[in-house]
Design a protein around this motif. Structure first.
Motif: not given
Length: 459
Positions: A194-209, A211-224
């Protein structure tokens, strides 16, 4: 009844030029093929349909080098060398590289980069090598000298149609376009990756974010699991770029109405994929911004110019690299480089990773034979459309092994021209000696290959 076909009139087209080596496609395989051939002193033309080089790394918005490293007996080690060293040095001087970071459940290294700087570094690499570039030109056909030799490729551009003649051709199109038109055998999987479409996000607050890569995956799994959201695939990738205010996102999956993967050689399916991809980007970003700490003020700064195609045609060459070769760390007498990336199969709704044994050297060698198509004597095929099974291609299609295939193809073209023989007939021992002289790691555990001292905790 309206006819379903029309006959176009024959036309005479000008000859754009004649070259010793003609490379089609400016992705990682194509750029290394062109650089290697030009550095060997061959008149070389690289044809690219966009106005910049980089392939999936730029037009696909990938912004991450995968496959530069292998986990050798537990040590993370960069194994893609040679012209890749020159390119990465240029990017370092542009301050365009993140330190390598652990990816795929901390089992392999990848390296993020700045896309704009990558374009500049590739321009510099090509011009320094002496290659000629032809941007905004799409190859649309071939003219055969006879049944087994290509005379030239037909390019279409704003200047109209033209013929580019060559003595040796390298197909780095990703879709084996030239190989297919020239009559080389190829195959296509019943169920494409399967193909994908990449995108980039700006305006992130890095100190608050954090290791958000771990959090995003968990939040998406919980929402599903809660039934509030449904996402197109599991295992999302959301990670920071060179500037931690900017993050890349790889979490879409593009399909037809029947659930099958978008076919990158079908223009109607490509159109559907672009539209579907942008809808998925919008939905996924809205969720990430709403629930992820540090993303509350963020915005989409870029959606890739094109969806990222992982698989279409693959040639059937003198040897097909298999999944068993990848997982078994296979050796080949005609090695032209190595591949340390795991099998990465983008299946419906998920991404499946399969690794070589943890106590192994962590890479397979790449045989020269996988670049050599059947029937056509003056053509080499490098990149994701080289001779691999789907399982082998699920690993060998990423940037690192494509760099290795490309450099080998450009060097082999020089050898074939020097000897006046078909590309399949070159002396592979001489090819290997040339590649090693140019810094390529062919697979022996040589002293110059050193583990990466420390993987970056975030990138």
């Amino acid at each position: 009844m309206t006819p379903t076909t029309v006959r176009l009139p024959a036309r005479d087209v000008p000859v754009h030029g004649e070259y010793e080596v003609v490379v089609i496609g400016g992705g990682p395989a194509g750029v290394m093929a062109a650089a290697a051939a030009a550095r060997a002193g061959r008149s070389t033309l690289l044809i690219e349909r966009y106005g910049f080089l980089g392939g999936a790394g730029t037009m696909g918005g990938l912004s991450t080098f995968c496959g530069l490293h292998a986990r050798m007996h537990g040590e993370d080690t960069r194994v893609i060398r040679g012209l890749a060293d020159d390119l990465l040095d240029r990017m370092e001087r542009l301050d365009a590289l993140n330190p390598p970071h652990l990816s795929v459940d901390n089992r392999i290294l990848a390296q993020a980069f700045d896309i704009s700087s990558y374009k500049i570094a590739l321009d510099d690499l090509m011009l320094a090598a002496g290659a000629e570039l032809l941007f905004h030109a799409s190859v649309q056909g071939v003219v055969m000298a006879d049944e087994s030799r290509i005379d030239g490729v037909v390019v279409e551009s704003k200047s109209g149609a033209a013929l580019v003649r060559g003595r040796v051709f390298v197909d780095g199109s990703g879709d084996a376009d030239v190989a297919a038109w020239a009559g080389a055998p190829f195959e296509r999987s019943e169920h494409l990756l399967y193909p994908s479409l990449m995108f980039r996000i700006n305006g992130v607050h890095p100190e608050e974010a954090g290791e958000a890569w771990r959090i995003v995956r968990r939040l998406m799994e919980e929402a599903e699991a809660a039934g509030t959201h449904r996402f197109p695939r599991k295992k999302p990738i959301v990670r920071p770029q060179r500037n931690p205010l900017e993050w890349r996102a790889n979490l879409t999956q593009l399909s037809n109405a029947d659930g099958s993967a978008i076919d990158g050689t079908d223009v109607r399916q490509l159109t559907r994929g672009e539209l579907q991809g942008r809808r998925q980007v919008q939905d996924a970003f809205a969720f990430i911004r709403a629930v992820t700490p540090g993303f509350q003020d963020s915005y989409i700064v870029d959606i890739a110019p094109q969806i990222g195609i992982r698989e279409t045609r693959r040639i059937i060459g003198a040897y097909q690299l298999t999944e068993a070769d990848v997982l078994g760390c296979a050796d080949f007498d005609d090695t032209i480089g190595v591949n340390g990336w795991p099998v990465e199969a983008h299946v419906q709704g998920d991404v499946e990773f399969r690794f070589a044994p943890a106590d192994s050297r962590g890479y397979n060698q790449l045989p020269y034979r996988m670049l050599v198509p059947g029937r056509v004597e003056n053509l080499l095929v490098a990149g994701r459309c080289a001779s691999m099974t789907q399982g082998g291609q699920s690993s060998g299609r990423v940037t690192g092994p494509c760099f290795a295939m490309g450099q080998a193809a450009g060097t082999a073209a020089d050898l074939a021209l020097d000897a006046g023989i078909a590309v399949r007939a070159i002396d592979t021992a001489t090819l290997q000696r040339r590649l090693e002289e140019d810094g390529v790691f062919l697979g022996g555990e040589a002293s110059r290959i050193r583990p990466v001292a420390e993987a970056a905790p975030v990138s």
